[in-house]
Design a protein around this motif. Sequence first.
Motif, PDB file in Angstrom:
ATOM      1  N   ASN A 131      82.835   2.013 -58.264  1.00  0.00           N
ATOM      2  CA  ASN A 131      82.926   0.920 -57.298  1.00  0.00           C
ATOM      3  C   ASN A 131      82.675  -0.456 -57.914  1.00  0.00           C
ATOM      4  O   ASN A 131      83.068  -1.472 -57.345  1.00  0.00           O
ATOM      5  CB  ASN A 131      81.947   1.142 -56.138  1.00  0.00           C
ATOM      6  CG  ASN A 131      82.617   1.752 -54.928  1.00  0.00           C
ATOM      7  OD1 ASN A 131      83.829   1.657 -54.754  1.00  0.00           O
ATOM      8  ND2 ASN A 131      81.835   2.402 -54.084  1.00  0.00           N
ATOM      9  N   LYS A 132      82.020  -0.481 -59.074  1.00  0.00           N
ATOM     10  CA  LYS A 132      81.727  -1.764 -59.716  1.00  0.00           C
ATOM     11  C   LYS A 132      82.993  -2.485 -60.162  1.00  0.00           C
ATOM     12  O   LYS A 132      83.010  -3.711 -60.281  1.00  0.00           O
ATOM     13  CB  LYS A 132      80.791  -1.548 -60.912  1.00  0.00           C
ATOM     14  CG  LYS A 132      79.388  -1.080 -60.522  1.00  0.00           C
ATOM     15  CD  LYS A 132      78.527  -0.820 -61.742  1.00  0.00           C
ATOM     16  CE  LYS A 132      77.134  -0.337 -61.341  1.00  0.00           C
ATOM     17  NZ  LYS A 132      76.279  -0.035 -62.512  1.00  0.00           N
ATOM     18  N   LYS A 181      82.208  15.589 -64.299  1.00  0.00           N
ATOM     19  CA  LYS A 181      81.524  14.820 -63.262  1.00  0.00           C
ATOM     20  C   LYS A 181      81.694  13.320 -63.505  1.00  0.00           C
ATOM     21  O   LYS A 181      81.821  12.873 -64.651  1.00  0.00           O
ATOM     22  CB  LYS A 181      80.034  15.166 -63.231  1.00  0.00           C
ATOM     23  CG  LYS A 181      79.726  16.612 -62.880  1.00  0.00           C
ATOM     24  CD  LYS A 181      78.222  16.861 -62.897  1.00  0.00           C
ATOM     25  CE  LYS A 181      77.899  18.307 -62.525  1.00  0.00           C
ATOM     26  NZ  LYS A 181      76.430  18.554 -62.556  1.00  0.00           N
ATOM     27  N   SER A 182      81.666  12.567 -62.406  1.00  0.00           N
ATOM     28  CA  SER A 182      81.670  11.107 -62.501  1.00  0.00           C
ATOM     29  C   SER A 182      80.912  10.541 -61.307  1.00  0.00           C
ATOM     30  O   SER A 182      80.448  11.279 -60.433  1.00  0.00           O
ATOM     31  CB  SER A 182      83.101  10.561 -62.559  1.00  0.00           C
ATOM     32  OG  SER A 182      83.784  10.856 -61.359  1.00  0.00           O
ATOM     33  N   SER A 183      80.802   9.206 -61.263  1.00  0.00           N
ATOM     34  CA  SER A 183      79.998   8.551 -60.234  1.00  0.00           C
ATOM     35  C   SER A 183      80.820   7.509 -59.485  1.00  0.00           C
ATOM     36  O   SER A 183      81.419   6.619 -60.104  1.00  0.00           O
ATOM     37  CB  SER A 183      78.778   7.879 -60.873  1.00  0.00           C
ATOM     38  OG  SER A 183      78.161   6.993 -59.967  1.00  0.00           O
ATOM     39  N   ARG A 223      89.575  -1.693 -54.686  1.00  0.00           N
ATOM     40  CA  ARG A 223      89.238  -1.843 -53.275  1.00  0.00           C
ATOM     41  C   ARG A 223      87.897  -1.157 -53.031  1.00  0.00           C
ATOM     42  O   ARG A 223      87.485  -0.295 -53.813  1.00  0.00           O
ATOM     43  CB  ARG A 223      90.319  -1.225 -52.369  1.00  0.00           C
ATOM     44  CG  ARG A 223      90.416   0.302 -52.463  1.00  0.00           C
ATOM     45  CD  ARG A 223      91.297   0.872 -51.363  1.00  0.00           C
ATOM     46  NE  ARG A 223      91.437   2.314 -51.434  1.00  0.00           N
ATOM     47  CZ  ARG A 223      90.579   3.188 -50.911  1.00  0.00           C
ATOM     48  NH1 ARG A 223      89.498   2.762 -50.290  1.00  0.00           N
ATOM     49  NH2 ARG A 223      90.799   4.493 -51.014  1.00  0.00           N
ATOM     50  N   PRO A 224      87.187  -1.500 -51.961  1.00  0.00           N
ATOM     51  CA  PRO A 224      85.906  -0.836 -51.685  1.00  0.00           C
ATOM     52  C   PRO A 224      86.093   0.606 -51.238  1.00  0.00           C
ATOM     53  O   PRO A 224      87.024   0.924 -50.499  1.00  0.00           O
ATOM     54  CB  PRO A 224      85.292  -1.679 -50.564  1.00  0.00           C
ATOM     55  CG  PRO A 224      86.337  -2.618 -50.093  1.00  0.00           C
ATOM     56  CD  PRO A 224      87.491  -2.566 -51.009  1.00  0.00           C
ATOM     57  N   PRO A 226      91.041  14.666 -62.666  1.00  0.00           N
ATOM     58  CA  PRO A 226      90.129  13.639 -63.181  1.00  0.00           C
ATOM     59  C   PRO A 226      88.682  14.022 -62.914  1.00  0.00           C
ATOM     60  O   PRO A 226      88.402  14.893 -62.083  1.00  0.00           O
ATOM     61  CB  PRO A 226      90.530  12.394 -62.379  1.00  0.00           C
ATOM     62  CG  PRO A 226      91.125  12.927 -61.117  1.00  0.00           C
ATOM     63  CD  PRO A 226      91.803  14.211 -61.485  1.00  0.00           C
ATOM     64  N   PRO A 227      87.737  13.386 -63.599  1.00  0.00           N
ATOM     65  CA  PRO A 227      86.324  13.647 -63.301  1.00  0.00           C
ATOM     66  C   PRO A 227      86.042  13.415 -61.823  1.00  0.00           C
ATOM     67  O   PRO A 227      86.549  12.467 -61.226  1.00  0.00           O
ATOM     68  CB  PRO A 227      85.594  12.639 -64.193  1.00  0.00           C
ATOM     69  CG  PRO A 227      86.539  12.395 -65.329  1.00  0.00           C
ATOM     70  CD  PRO A 227      87.910  12.461 -64.738  1.00  0.00           C
ATOM     71  N   GLN A 228      85.223  14.282 -61.255  1.00  0.00           N
ATOM     72  CA  GLN A 228      84.986  14.273 -59.814  1.00  0.00           C
ATOM     73  C   GLN A 228      83.639  13.632 -59.473  1.00  0.00           C
ATOM     74  O   GLN A 228      82.622  13.924 -60.102  1.00  0.00           O
ATOM     75  CB  GLN A 228      85.032  15.706 -59.282  1.00  0.00           C
ATOM     76  CG  GLN A 228      86.401  16.380 -59.447  1.00  0.00           C
ATOM     77  CD  GLN A 228      87.447  15.737 -58.566  1.00  0.00           C
ATOM     78  OE1 GLN A 228      87.463  15.926 -57.350  1.00  0.00           O
ATOM     79  NE2 GLN A 228      88.344  14.970 -59.172  1.00  0.00           N
ATOM     80  N   PHE A 229      83.661  12.787 -58.438  1.00  0.00           N
ATOM     81  CA  PHE A 229      82.441  12.089 -58.021  1.00  0.00           C
ATOM     82  C   PHE A 229      81.412  13.082 -57.477  1.00  0.00           C
ATOM     83  O   PHE A 229      81.718  13.927 -56.639  1.00  0.00           O
ATOM     84  CB  PHE A 229      82.748  11.069 -56.925  1.00  0.00           C
ATOM     85  CG  PHE A 229      83.695   9.984 -57.343  1.00  0.00           C
ATOM     86  CD1 PHE A 229      83.522   9.301 -58.536  1.00  0.00           C
ATOM     87  CD2 PHE A 229      84.762   9.637 -56.525  1.00  0.00           C
ATOM     88  CE1 PHE A 229      84.396   8.291 -58.918  1.00  0.00           C
ATOM     89  CE2 PHE A 229      85.641   8.630 -56.890  1.00  0.00           C
ATOM     90  CZ  PHE A 229      85.463   7.955 -58.093  1.00  0.00           C
ATOM     91  N   THR A 230      80.191  12.932 -57.950  1.00  0.00           N
ATOM     92  CA  THR A 230      79.093  13.761 -57.431  1.00  0.00           C
ATOM     93  C   THR A 230      78.325  13.049 -56.324  1.00  0.00           C
ATOM     94  O   THR A 230      77.517  13.669 -55.633  1.00  0.00           O
ATOM     95  CB  THR A 230      78.107  14.116 -58.558  1.00  0.00           C
ATOM     96  OG1 THR A 230      77.591  12.897 -59.128  1.00  0.00           O
ATOM     97  CG2 THR A 230      78.787  14.938 -59.646  1.00  0.00           C
ATOM     98  N   ASP A 231      78.584  11.746 -56.161  1.00  0.00           N
ATOM     99  CA  ASP A 231      77.830  10.943 -55.186  1.00  0.00           C
ATOM    100  C   ASP A 231      78.724  10.383 -54.079  1.00  0.00           C
ATOM    101  O   ASP A 231      78.368   9.427 -53.407  1.00  0.00           O
ATOM    102  CB  ASP A 231      77.096   9.806 -55.894  1.00  0.00           C
ATOM    103  CG  ASP A 231      78.027   8.913 -56.711  1.00  0.00           C
ATOM    104  OD1 ASP A 231      79.207   9.287 -56.887  1.00  0.00           O
ATOM    105  OD2 ASP A 231      77.583   7.843 -57.169  1.00  0.00           O
TER     106      ASP A 231
END
Length: 270
Positions: free
Chosen positions: A251-252, A244-246, A256-257, A182-187
């Motif tokens: 989180n929006k 890439k993803s965020s 779960r957090p 899956p797209p991977q978080f950069t942040d």
Amino acid sequence: MINILVTGASGMIGSKFLRLLPNDFQLIKNIDRTEGLDILDYPGLSTALSSVKADAIVHMAAFTDVNAAAGQEGKPEGMCFQINVLGTQNVVKLAKQLNCQLIHISTDYVFDGAKTEEYVETDKPNPIEWYGKTKYEAEKIVMGSELNWCIARTAYPFLAQYPGKLDLVRSRIKQMKDGNLPPQFTDHIITPTFVDQLSVALFKLIRSKAVGVYHLTGDTSLSDFDLSVSIAKQFSFDETKIAKSSLSEFNKSAPRPYQQRMAMSNQKFE
């Protein structure tokens, strides 16, 4: 010879820890359901281990499925709370009975992920999801025990090989091989930890009878995206296919957090 008891040694960290056990260590018993011993059954533990001579208990047993834990939020009858909190209470009682050191394995999930710099041992925990909350409760039980205790927090452990389940690195290798990464978080910043190095660090803490909190984590903190690029290069996958993803966006609407920044400093141990 250093005589140790280990809880949950059939798990990913514990199984490697035992394979690397140095010659000056001797395993007395693996306190594990696979061995007929349950940390939720204190009377059984007390009777079965009443005559052993142990220098230390290494408490690795834990409920670590973070997503499953989220479904048990606020439920003391759930297995996450039962194992992580009540199980730790019983291990503390056993350590008192045997008059030995307690090494408690904890996690970076006791933090909220809001700090922009590396987390150090003196930072105040503030868990934001149920797994982290139960592990922090366990830490507080250990700290208030009047034992010679040591808490070793680790983060995102991985192994070269482990048949039990896919870890942080090997899950990405499989996804790249299958073409469904899956797209991977950069942040989202994490601190991967090689279990072999974690095991060696634990041996040093036990030998030195260390007391207090230590972060036993890897030396490098990086984003999910950068980690996946590194894995792709190492195992000859096409890194240009990694999207890439965020995490901030995810989180929006996440079920779960998720902690944003989990950079951990291991300088106290070093």
